[in-house]
Design an enzyme around this catalytic site. Sequence first.
Site, PDB file in Angstrom:
ATOM      1  N   TRP A 138       4.784   2.308   1.620  1.00  0.00           N
ATOM      2  CA  TRP A 138       6.023   3.095   0.771  1.00  0.00           C
ATOM      3  C   TRP A 138       6.260   4.293   1.506  1.00  0.00           C
ATOM      4  CZ3 TRP A 138       8.916   1.299  -3.344  1.00  0.00           C
ATOM      5  CH2 TRP A 138       9.594   2.353  -4.019  1.00  0.00           C
ATOM      6  N   ALA A 151       0.745  -1.053   0.018  1.00  0.00           N
ATOM      7  CA  ALA A 151       0.161   0.002   0.013  1.00  0.00           C
ATOM      8  C   ALA A 151       0.871   1.175  -0.037  1.00  0.00           C
ATOM      9  CB  ALA A 151      -0.849  -0.045   1.015  1.00  0.00           C
ATOM     10  N   LYS A 190      -4.944   0.438  10.778  1.00  0.00           N
ATOM     11  CA  LYS A 190      -6.332   0.693  11.169  1.00  0.00           C
ATOM     12  C   LYS A 190      -7.326   0.742  10.261  1.00  0.00           C
ATOM     13  CE  LYS A 190      -6.262   4.710   9.274  1.00  0.00           C
ATOM     14  NZ  LYS A 190      -6.967   4.708   8.067  1.00  0.00           N
TER      15      LYS A 190
END
Length: 331
Positions: A22, A18, A102
Amino acid sequence: MTSYQPAQRLRFGVIGCADIAWRRTLPAMETDPAIDVVAIASRDGDRARTFTDRFGGTPYAGYQAVAEHEDVDAVYIPLPLMLHAEWIERCLDAGKHVLVEKPMSDGYKESARLLDLARERGLVLLENYMFLYHSQHAAVRKLLADGAIGDLRGFHSAFTIPPKPPGDIRYQADVGGGAFLDFGGYPIRAAQHLLGRDLSVEGAVFRRDRALDVVMSGSVLLASPEGVPAQLTFGMEHSYQNSYALSGSTGRLTVDWAFTLPETHRPVLRIERQDHREEVVLAADHQFAGAIRAFVEAVVTKAPLREEHDGTLEQAALIEQVQRVARNVWI
């Protein structure tokens, strides 16, 4: 935080390539002396190789190889929400500690089940609400305790962003898209952090896209047992904002950049009273590094994360209450 000097570096695998991994999480891991990134998996082998070219480790096309990798001690999971529970469970069953973006899952019961499973396995499971590890919030708590704005009377918070490009994952209902679970959790968690966790849901309004069937934006009203209201705004059809403000009997305290601070930014807390205006400039802090450090320390010291787990479950319960009472306005 206590300092940690593990005898052996914690070997991390990553499941999912995701953007947050990165830009923020993997750079923080890369500079942590207690961590080695040894494996990175994506559904797309070329994307995994792009990540390992920068951060090291072996690339894998497919997630199971990392979950079962014998040289992986802990796994970081930045997958879309609806994939969290499956891969948390697979990693725990394989004996891996887990740091997950989350929210941990899409509901209270599932998060509670996963936390119970981690405890049964003697493993660390931590939800990465990284802003909680920035020192500016401890400074805010101290100012409140010292009476900087008198008795607390109200809390306002907003986390909003401009529209994303068509096809963005947040517009995909089947993988947990929408603004509430992605952005709405931040103001809720901030309200818990500063007003206490025993909050009630007094009302909510969601703007829901009819074609996409996802929540685009909304507002939530919570209240503490003492009657202090928390007015929260979230969404992805706004100008950019992530802030909170606390109103008291003698003044107001404002945090302009609450949730996504770069590690080089020095936060400014603004205090206003009738005859007084003050700016408190704090030291820069690295909230992603702080969250990772807390995770590694829990693994190394085998310390239970009771406060963090209670916060995860209490927030999950609040989120479900908000969803139940929210009035949907279809757009």
